[in-house]
Design a protein around this motif. Structure first.
Motif, short mmCIF file in Angstrom:
data_model
loop_
_atom_site.label_atom_id
_atom_site.label_comp_id
_atom_site.label_asym_id
_atom_site.label_seq_id
_atom_site.Cartn_x
_atom_site.Cartn_y
_atom_site.Cartn_z
N ALA A 57 30.14 35.57 -14.84
CA ALA A 57 29.39 36.83 -14.75
C ALA A 57 29.93 37.83 -15.77
N TRP A 58 31.25 37.88 -15.96
CA TRP A 58 31.85 38.77 -16.96
C TRP A 58 31.38 38.38 -18.36
N ALA A 59 31.35 37.10 -18.65
CA ALA A 59 30.90 36.63 -19.97
C ALA A 59 29.45 37.05 -20.23
N ARG A 60 28.59 36.95 -19.22
CA ARG A 60 27.20 37.38 -19.38
C ARG A 60 27.12 38.89 -19.60
N PHE A 61 27.94 39.66 -18.87
CA PHE A 61 27.96 41.11 -19.05
C PHE A 61 28.40 41.48 -20.47
N VAL A 62 29.47 40.88 -20.95
CA VAL A 62 29.97 41.18 -22.29
C VAL A 62 28.93 40.83 -23.34
#
Length: 68
Positions: A57-62
């Protein structure tokens, strides 16, 4: 998303400050990555509230946030 309270001990985490943070500038974020999640906190309030999100989820946000 996992909410973390200020009472939880984050001392075992290695925090990295955003390159956009400064000591006398606006508030920014720090992150600490673990196997299970990416933890996020306010760089001007390190003992305050924080939250954690799963790595994917963090990777998608970034990726989303870096689109200009």
């Amino acid at each position: 998303m996992i909410l973390k309270s200020a009472a939880e001990d984050g001392s075992a985490l290695t925090w990295r400050k955003s390159s956009y943070s400064s000591n006398d500038g606006p508030d920014c974020v720090e992150v600490a990555a673990t196997v299970a999640a990416v933890h996020v906190r306010d760089s001007k309030n390190a003992e305050g509230p924080r939250f954690a999100v799963a790595g994917p989820a963090w990777a998608r946000f970034v990726a989303y946030a870096s689109q200009g």
